[in-house]
Scaffold this active site. Structure first.
Site, PDB file in Angstrom:
ATOM      1  N   MET A  19       0.804  -1.213   0.000  1.00  0.00           N
ATOM      2  CA  MET A  19       0.000   0.000   0.000  1.00  0.00           C
ATOM      3  C   MET A  19       0.847   1.278   0.000  1.00  0.00           C
ATOM      4  O   MET A  19       0.631   2.181   0.811  1.00  0.00           O
ATOM      5  CB  MET A  19      -0.981  -0.026   1.183  1.00  0.00           C
ATOM      6  CG  MET A  19      -1.891  -1.245   1.183  1.00  0.00           C
ATOM      7  SD  MET A  19      -2.776  -1.520  -0.370  1.00  0.00           S
ATOM      8  CE  MET A  19      -4.264  -0.580  -0.044  1.00  0.00           C
TER       9      MET A  19
ATOM     10  N   LEU B  19       4.303   4.164  -5.675  1.00  0.00           N
ATOM     11  CA  LEU B  19       5.698   4.032  -6.097  1.00  0.00           C
ATOM     12  C   LEU B  19       6.094   5.178  -7.027  1.00  0.00           C
ATOM     13  O   LEU B  19       5.275   5.678  -7.804  1.00  0.00           O
ATOM     14  CB  LEU B  19       5.889   2.683  -6.785  1.00  0.00           C
ATOM     15  CG  LEU B  19       5.660   1.495  -5.829  1.00  0.00           C
ATOM     16  CD1 LEU B  19       5.379   0.212  -6.603  1.00  0.00           C
ATOM     17  CD2 LEU B  19       6.859   1.324  -4.896  1.00  0.00           C
TER      18      LEU B  19
ATOM     19  N   HIS C 229      -5.562  -5.211  -8.121  1.00  0.00           N
ATOM     20  CA  HIS C 229      -6.392  -4.099  -7.650  1.00  0.00           C
ATOM     21  C   HIS C 229      -7.838  -4.581  -7.560  1.00  0.00           C
ATOM     22  O   HIS C 229      -8.370  -5.151  -8.521  1.00  0.00           O
ATOM     23  CB  HIS C 229      -6.282  -2.910  -8.614  1.00  0.00           C
ATOM     24  CG  HIS C 229      -7.083  -1.742  -8.154  1.00  0.00           C
ATOM     25  ND1 HIS C 229      -6.671  -0.910  -7.118  1.00  0.00           N
ATOM     26  CD2 HIS C 229      -8.286  -1.286  -8.543  1.00  0.00           C
ATOM     27  CE1 HIS C 229      -7.588   0.015  -6.913  1.00  0.00           C
ATOM     28  NE2 HIS C 229      -8.578  -0.197  -7.755  1.00  0.00           N
TER      29      HIS C 229
ATOM     30  N   LEU D  37      -1.254   5.483 -11.671  1.00  0.00           N
ATOM     31  CA  LEU D  37      -1.731   4.684 -10.541  1.00  0.00           C
ATOM     32  C   LEU D  37      -2.926   3.823 -10.963  1.00  0.00           C
ATOM     33  O   LEU D  37      -3.928   4.351 -11.463  1.00  0.00           O
ATOM     34  CB  LEU D  37      -2.126   5.617  -9.389  1.00  0.00           C
ATOM     35  CG  LEU D  37      -2.594   4.937  -8.109  1.00  0.00           C
ATOM     36  CD1 LEU D  37      -1.462   4.192  -7.441  1.00  0.00           C
ATOM     37  CD2 LEU D  37      -3.214   5.958  -7.169  1.00  0.00           C
TER      38      LEU D  37
ATOM     39  N   GLU E  72      -9.378 -13.200  -6.305  1.00  0.00           N
ATOM     40  CA  GLU E  72      -7.993 -12.706  -6.315  1.00  0.00           C
ATOM     41  C   GLU E  72      -7.027 -13.869  -6.201  1.00  0.00           C
ATOM     42  O   GLU E  72      -6.022 -13.951  -6.909  1.00  0.00           O
ATOM     43  CB  GLU E  72      -7.751 -11.732  -5.151  1.00  0.00           C
ATOM     44  CG  GLU E  72      -8.584 -10.475  -5.237  1.00  0.00           C
ATOM     45  CD  GLU E  72      -8.186  -9.417  -4.199  1.00  0.00           C
ATOM     46  OE1 GLU E  72      -7.120  -9.539  -3.578  1.00  0.00           O
ATOM     47  OE2 GLU E  72      -8.957  -8.461  -4.029  1.00  0.00           O
TER      48      GLU E  72
HETATM   49  C1  GAR Z   1      -6.141  -7.194  -1.740  1.00  0.00           C
HETATM   50  O1  GAR Z   1      -7.528  -7.309  -1.675  1.00  0.00           O
HETATM   51  C2  GAR Z   1      -5.716  -6.372  -2.923  1.00  0.00           C
HETATM   52  O2  GAR Z   1      -6.611  -6.478  -3.984  1.00  0.00           O
HETATM   53  C3  GAR Z   1      -5.679  -4.981  -2.352  1.00  0.00           C
HETATM   54  O3  GAR Z   1      -5.191  -5.135  -1.049  1.00  0.00           O
HETATM   55  C4  GAR Z   1      -5.619  -6.394  -0.549  1.00  0.00           C
HETATM   56  C5  GAR Z   1      -4.460  -7.070   0.126  1.00  0.00           C
HETATM   57  O4  GAR Z   1      -4.881  -8.229   0.770  1.00  0.00           O
HETATM   58  N1  GAR Z   1      -4.844  -4.114  -3.114  1.00  0.00           N
HETATM   59  C6  GAR Z   1      -5.089  -2.825  -3.302  1.00  0.00           C
HETATM   60  O5  GAR Z   1      -6.049  -2.252  -2.838  1.00  0.00           O
HETATM   61  C7  GAR Z   1      -4.064  -2.109  -4.164  1.00  0.00           C
HETATM   62  N2  GAR Z   1      -4.569  -0.841  -4.594  1.00  0.00           N
HETATM   63  P1  GAR Z   1      -3.868  -9.340   1.186  1.00  0.00           P
HETATM   64  O6  GAR Z   1      -2.768  -8.657   2.011  1.00  0.00           O
HETATM   65  O7  GAR Z   1      -4.673 -10.276   2.036  1.00  0.00           O
HETATM   66  O8  GAR Z   1      -3.335  -9.987  -0.044  1.00  0.00           O
END
Ligand code: GAR
Length: 231
Positions: free
Chosen positions: A101, A104, A120, A155, A185
């Site tokens: 998070m 970059l 994402h 981004l 995911e």
């Molecule tokens: C995930 O749901 C991913 O899609 C999101 O953070 C979460 C991390 O979960 N990513 C973003 O929001 C990037 N903009 P995790 O640590 O359990 O994999």
């Protein structure tokens, strides 16, 4: 051939994963990499947060971990430079952002251009940025989902690789929707990593090529286990 993915690699594709939190996507990747048919190996997991649970997951899997706190650096450039040095010590072919998070810098993104992936939680180009699940609910969307994409300087804007969708249910909250999206995911991120490791995936300008053919701008739409492109 793109200089960044030169096709089938000599050995297993070396991967470094960056995390900030729970690391459930990291877990899906660790499990996939541990499978006998896997063509990639996770060399290291780097977190910008010392208490990220993903670090415990990595250690359990016997993978090296590092913590690099952004708070120890005066600006984004110096943090990203230190991050590049930490990552490059593992000589990765592929760098995977899995819930990392931090925004970059352009220099970081250019350094890994064509070999930097992100996940994402929205059907990009919808809902770049934060609070994607609530925004999908507020908009009254009937479907929502997740996108794996190459990272560029824009981004959440790089070329899409694969998307999976879920229906939005009448009684969904941001939390229940997020949980259903996360199930997807964990299926599509390992798949994208495999495609890259097999030399089937590359970034060509602002598009993604899979098996030598340009994908639609939204990437490949995943259709579950029966997906003909998936395996
Ligand atoms: C995930 O749901 C991913 O899609 C999101 O953070 C979460 C991390 O979960 N990513 C973003 O929001 C990037 N903009 P995790 O640590 O359990 O994999």
């Amino acid at each position: 051939m793109n200089e960044l993915n030169k096709g089938p690699l000599a050995g297993p594709c070396r991967v470094v994963v960056l995390i900030s939190g729970s690391g459930s996507n990291l877990q899906a990747l660790l499990d996939d990499a541990a499978g006998i048919s896997s063509e990639y190996s996770i060399e290291a997991v780097i977190s910008n947060k010392a208490d990220a649970f993903g670090l415990t997951r990595a250690r359990k899997a016997g993978v090296e971990t590092q913590v690099l706190s952004h708070r120890d650096y005066g600006d984004r450039e110096s943090f990203d430079q230190a991050l590049i040095e930490s990552i490059d010590a593992y000589q990765p072919d592929l760098v995977i952002l899995a819930g990392f998070m931090r925004i970059l810098t352009p220099g970081f993104v250019r350094h890994y251009s064509g070999r930097l992936l992100n996940i994402h939680p929205s059907l990009l180009p919808k809902y770049q940025g934060l609070h994607t699940h609530q925004r999908a609910l507020d908009a009254g969307d009937s479907e929502h989902g997740v996108t794996v994409h190459f990272v560029t300087e824009e981004l959440d804007g790089g070329p899409a690789i694969i998307q999976a969708s879920v229906p939005v249910l009448a009684d969904d909250t941001a939390e229940t929707l997020a949980q259903r999206v996360q199930v997807q995911e964990h299926k599509i991120y390992p798949l994208a990593a495999r495609w890259f490791a097999q030399g089937r995936l590359r970034m060509v300008g602002d598009r993604t090529e899979l098996n030598g053919e340009l994908l639609p701008r939204n990437g490949h739409r995943y259709h579950g286990a029966e997906d003909p492109v998936a395996e």
